[in-house]
Write a protein that holds these residues in place. Structure first.
Motif: not given
Length: 214
Positions: A3-5, A8-12, A23-28, A156-161
Motif C-alpha cells: 500500500p505504501a508503494l 508513492w506511485a500515485g504521488r510520483a 496511477r493509484i488505481g493502476l498500481a493497486s 519519497a520512495l525510500a520514505l514510503a517503503s
C-alpha cells in the motif's frame, strides 16, 4: 509495504494535485493481480493438500495479542496446530484484552531497532555493535533527508517503503524468526543509510581551488 508503494506511485507520477487517482488505481490493480496470481501458484505448487499456506501467521498473531509472547504461546495455551482455530482464539483474546497487542507491538519495535537482534544485527563483538549503532544513526539521518527533500521521487520512495515496513513490524516480530523474515525488504531498508552516507561523502569533498594567474 505494497500500500505504501501504491501511494508513492500515485504521488510520483501525478500531473496535478497531491496524488494521481488513475496511477493509484493502476498500481493497486497491478499489486492485487500479482498477489493473487503468485499466491495461487504458490499454494498449488508447494503446499501439501489439506495444509494452510502461511499458516504460521496464526501462531505469530496469537503470540502478539498475548503481549508479544512468541509463536510458541499458541502451542502452550491451546495444544492445537490448526491455524483456523488459533486465529479465532487470537481474535477472542484481542477483543477481551486489546491493550495486550499494543504491548506486543512495542516489544516488536524494540527488537526491530535493537543492535543485538534488529535490522542492523551484524554480530555481538564490540566492532559489530559499533557498526550497528553507526548504521542506525545513518538511518535516522537518511529519514531526515528524505522528509526534507520529499519532492524528489527517489526520496519519497525510500520514505514510503520504510514506513510500509514499519507498519508491518507488529505482525512480523523479530522474536519469531529474527531479522531473516525481513530479508525480502532489506534493500528498501538500506536505501536510507545509503542516502545519508552518500550525502556525507559528497559534502566532505572539497572543491578544487582555482589557480591564481602569475
Amino acid at each position: 509495504i505494497f500500500p505504501a508503494l501504491v501511494l508513492w506511485a500515485g504521488r510520483a507520477w501525478r500531473k496535478a494535485g497531491r496524488f494521481s487517482i488513475s496511477r493509484i488505481g493502476l498500481a493497486s490493480v497491478t499489486v492485487v493481480a500479482a498477489y493473487a496470481v503468485f499466491n495461487t501458484l504458490y499454494s498449488r505448487l508447494t503446499v501439501e493438500p489439506g495444509a494452510s499456506p502461511f499458516g504460521n501467521f496464526a501462531f505469530t498473531l496469537y503470540g502478539q495479542v498475548n503481549g508479544g509472547a512468541g509463536y510458541h504461546k499458541a502451542f502452550e495455551d491451546l495444544g492445537v496446530r490448526d491455524p483456523a482455530l488459533i486465529l479465532r482464539a487470537a481474535e477472542r483474546f484481542f477483543v477481551a484484552h486489546p491493550a495486550s497487542f499494543a504491548l506486543g507491538a512495542a516489544k516488536a519495535y524494540r527488537d526491530f531497532f535493537s543492535p543485538l537482534w534488529g535490522i542492523f544485527n551484524l554480530g555481538f563483538s564490540p566492532l559489530d555493535l559499533a557498526l550497528s549503532v553507526a548504521l542506525t544513526l545513518l538511518l535516522l539521518l537518511g529519514l531526515y533527508r528524505a522528509v526534507r527533500d520529499l519532492r524528489r521521487p527517489f526520496h519519497a520512495l525510500a520514505l514510503a517503503s520504510f514506513l510500509g515496513i514499519l507498519a508491518s513490524v507488529p505482525f512480523l516480530p523479530p522474536i519469531d524468526g529474527g531479522i531473516r523474515i525481513y530479508a525480502s525488504t532489506m534493500p528498501f531498508v538500506y536505501l536510507l543509510p545509503t542516502m545519508a552516507l552518500a550525502a556525507l561523502v559528497h559534502s566532505s569533498r572539497s572543491e578544487p581551488v582555482p589557480a591564481v594567474p602569475a
